[in-house]
Scaffold this active site. Structure first.
Site, PDB file in Angstrom:
ATOM      1  CG  PHE A  83      12.941   6.971  -3.392  1.00  0.00           C
ATOM      2  CD1 PHE A  83      13.269   5.632  -3.551  1.00  0.00           C
ATOM      3  CD2 PHE A  83      11.690   7.402  -3.775  1.00  0.00           C
ATOM      4  CE1 PHE A  83      12.348   4.745  -4.083  1.00  0.00           C
ATOM      5  CE2 PHE A  83      10.765   6.516  -4.306  1.00  0.00           C
ATOM      6  CZ  PHE A  83      11.099   5.181  -4.460  1.00  0.00           C
TER       7      PHE A  83
ATOM      8  CE  LYS B 128       9.986   2.461   1.267  1.00  0.00           C
ATOM      9  NZ  LYS B 128      10.578   3.738   0.840  1.00  0.00           N
TER      10      LYS B 128
ATOM     11  NE  ARG C 235      16.075  -2.337  -1.751  1.00  0.00           N
ATOM     12  CZ  ARG C 235      15.107  -1.442  -1.585  1.00  0.00           C
ATOM     13  NH1 ARG C 235      15.396  -0.209  -1.215  1.00  0.00           N
ATOM     14  NH2 ARG C 235      13.858  -1.756  -1.807  1.00  0.00           N
TER      15      ARG C 235
HETATM   16  C1  LIG Z   1       9.910   4.403  -0.312  1.00  0.00           C
HETATM   17  C2  LIG Z   1      10.304   5.831  -0.487  1.00  0.00           C
HETATM   18  C3  LIG Z   1       9.405   6.773  -1.007  1.00  0.00           C
HETATM   19  C4  LIG Z   1       8.054   6.349  -1.525  1.00  0.00           C
HETATM   20  O1  LIG Z   1       7.133   7.378  -1.512  1.00  0.00           O
HETATM   21  P1  LIG Z   1       5.578   7.035  -1.613  1.00  0.00           P
HETATM   22  O2  LIG Z   1       4.935   8.331  -1.846  1.00  0.00           O
HETATM   23  O3  LIG Z   1       5.190   6.369  -0.326  1.00  0.00           O
HETATM   24  O4  LIG Z   1       5.391   6.083  -2.750  1.00  0.00           O
HETATM   25  C5  LIG Z   1       9.797   8.101  -1.049  1.00  0.00           C
HETATM   26  N1  LIG Z   1      11.035   8.485  -0.611  1.00  0.00           N
HETATM   27  C6  LIG Z   1      11.921   7.592  -0.126  1.00  0.00           C
HETATM   28  C7  LIG Z   1      13.248   8.062   0.349  1.00  0.00           C
HETATM   29  C8  LIG Z   1      11.591   6.240  -0.071  1.00  0.00           C
HETATM   30  O5  LIG Z   1      12.478   5.353   0.376  1.00  0.00           O
END
Ligand SMILES: *Cc1c(COP(=O)(O)O)cnc(C)c1O
Length: 397
Positions: free
Chosen positions: A113, A210, A356
């Site tokens: 991500f 989530k 998704r």
């Molecule tokens: C959803 C997600 C995030 C989001 O980070 P936030 O700081 O909560 O906005 C970060 N890393 C991954 C792998 C995610 O899936």
């Protein structure tokens, strides 16, 4: 055993909606509004500042951390809640780099991500640009684990494709070359059984909005292996991670164990929603959840493939190699997803072309899957997405 019709009744979902986006934002647990109202009126309203002691606000990040810890196989007392996942990634990474001062490379993969990668870039810049963030294809991670590495920063389940890394295997390989491991469990916690303790993870972190259903902007969690808990030095040395916050000393001394990963004042109202969301999990056996998730995702993949051959499955079919979502590729993915949402099948879209669908047995059953397949078939085969209305992009996709 887990009774999934009972867990489904614990969520407030609009009737007739097939919500296949619990991997992005979990639905509202029915008990959450009353729990938040109680935190507001009986705690904040009635106790005012006294709530910190009388309502136990200060201890909640640890107590809720342990409830999440059960779901990820953490040893009790080694998980704490707070901040956001991006910040927890930064904390874990900064601690790892400090624990491996003679090493300069952080390994991650191109499927990670972006925020995880951006946080690594920011840390490297702050440290004078002497470190390297090395990105390889997800399939190439294992071979890229070498003695140059300070740490691997890997998200177990790919947010786009649902592909899952072999956590114990990569952890063992990293340890064999003296590297540390940070596992991002954003798409694992509440999605499948995780064993951070037995799997040997050094650090792990994840979010609670989530699969854990704690609400938009709910705080994150971090786990530090017991063997590092007294040695990992927090880069974000906030007062609540101090050994004696209320001594108000002019200089920082790291708190005991996982407490040092706390930064500032806990988000008490958000923690009330998290508390209610975790009540649902108290009735759930993770092995049963996984079985049901695999049964439903198998059914979904087979059904969608049979109904619309033009949708390409990008999620691995092997059970061990995937999380609890199914993704398809289609050039008209964005418009197709908008057309599905308009017909009550809610998934989401990830650029450039991924549709998704999160499959969450706590509130999705076989009848939902079958209805979703029929609607997806109609939207794709009759090109119902072919309307200007479905092509306007919103800020959040
Ligand atoms: C959803 C997600 C995030 C989001 O980070 P936030 O700081 O909560 O906005 C970060 N890393 C991954 C792998 C995610 O899936």
């Amino acid at each position: 055993m887990t009774d999934f019709s009972a867990t489904r009744a614990l969520f407030d979902l609009p009737p007739d909606l097939i919500y296949l986006d619990g991997n992005s934002l979990g639905p509202l647990p029915k008990a959450a509004p009353a729990r938040m109202e109680q935190a507001m009126r009986e705690e904040w309203g009635a106790m005012l500042i006294g709530g910190w002691n009388k309502a136990g606000w200060m201890e909640q990040p640890r107590a809720l951390g342990d409830r999440i810890g059960r779901l990820i196989g953490a040893e009790p007392g080694h998980t704490v809640v707070g901040d956001t996942l991006s910040i927890k990634v930064f904390q874990a990474l900064a601690a790892c780099v400090e624990m491996r001062p003679d090493r300069r490379v952080i390994l991650s993969d191109t499927g990670n991500f972006p925020s995880d990668l951006y946080m690594a870039e920011g840390l490297i810049r702050m440290l004078g640009g002497r470190h390297e963030l090395r990105l390889v294809d997800p399939e190439a991670v294992e071979d890229a684990i070498t003695e140059e590495l300070a740490a691997i920063l890997i998200t177990e389940v790919d947010y786009r494709t649902g592909r899952r890394h072999d956590m114990p295997r990569l952890t063992a390989k990293a340890h064999a070359v003296g590297a540390l491991t940070i596992w991002d469990l954003a798409h694992s916690a509440g999605a499948l059984p995780v064993e951070v303790g037995r799997g040997g993870a050094d650090f792990a972190c994840g979010c609670t909005y989530k699969y854990l259903n704690a609400g938009p902007g709910a705080p994150a969690f971090i786990y530090v292996a017991p063997r590092h808990a007294g040695r990992a030095v927090p880069a974000l040395s906030g007062w609540l991670g101090h050994r004696a916050p209320f001594a108000f000393e002019p200089s920082y001394r790291a708190g005991d164990g996982i407490d040092r990963m706390r930064v500032g004042t806990p988000p008490v109202l958000a923690l009330a929603a998290l508390d209610a969301a975790l009540d649902v999990w108290d009735t759930v056996d993770m092995a049963t959840l996984r079985q049901e998730s695999l049964r439903l995702t198998d059914r979904f993949i087979a059904g969608v493939e049979a109904a619309c051959p033009e949708l390409e499955v990008v999620t691995p079919r092997e059970h061990d190699r995937r999380g609890s979502q199914v993704s398809f590729r289609h050039p008209e993915g964005y418009a197709a997803m908008q057309a599905l949402i308009a017909r009550g099948v809610v998934g989401d879209f990830r650029a450039p072309d991924i549709m998704r669908f999160g499959v969450t047995p706590l509130f999705i059953d076989e009848a939902d899957i079958d209805r979703a397949i029929t609607i997806i078939g109609a939207v794709m085969n009759e090109r119902l997405y072919d309307a200007p209305l479905y092509r306007t992009r919103s800020a959040v996709t």
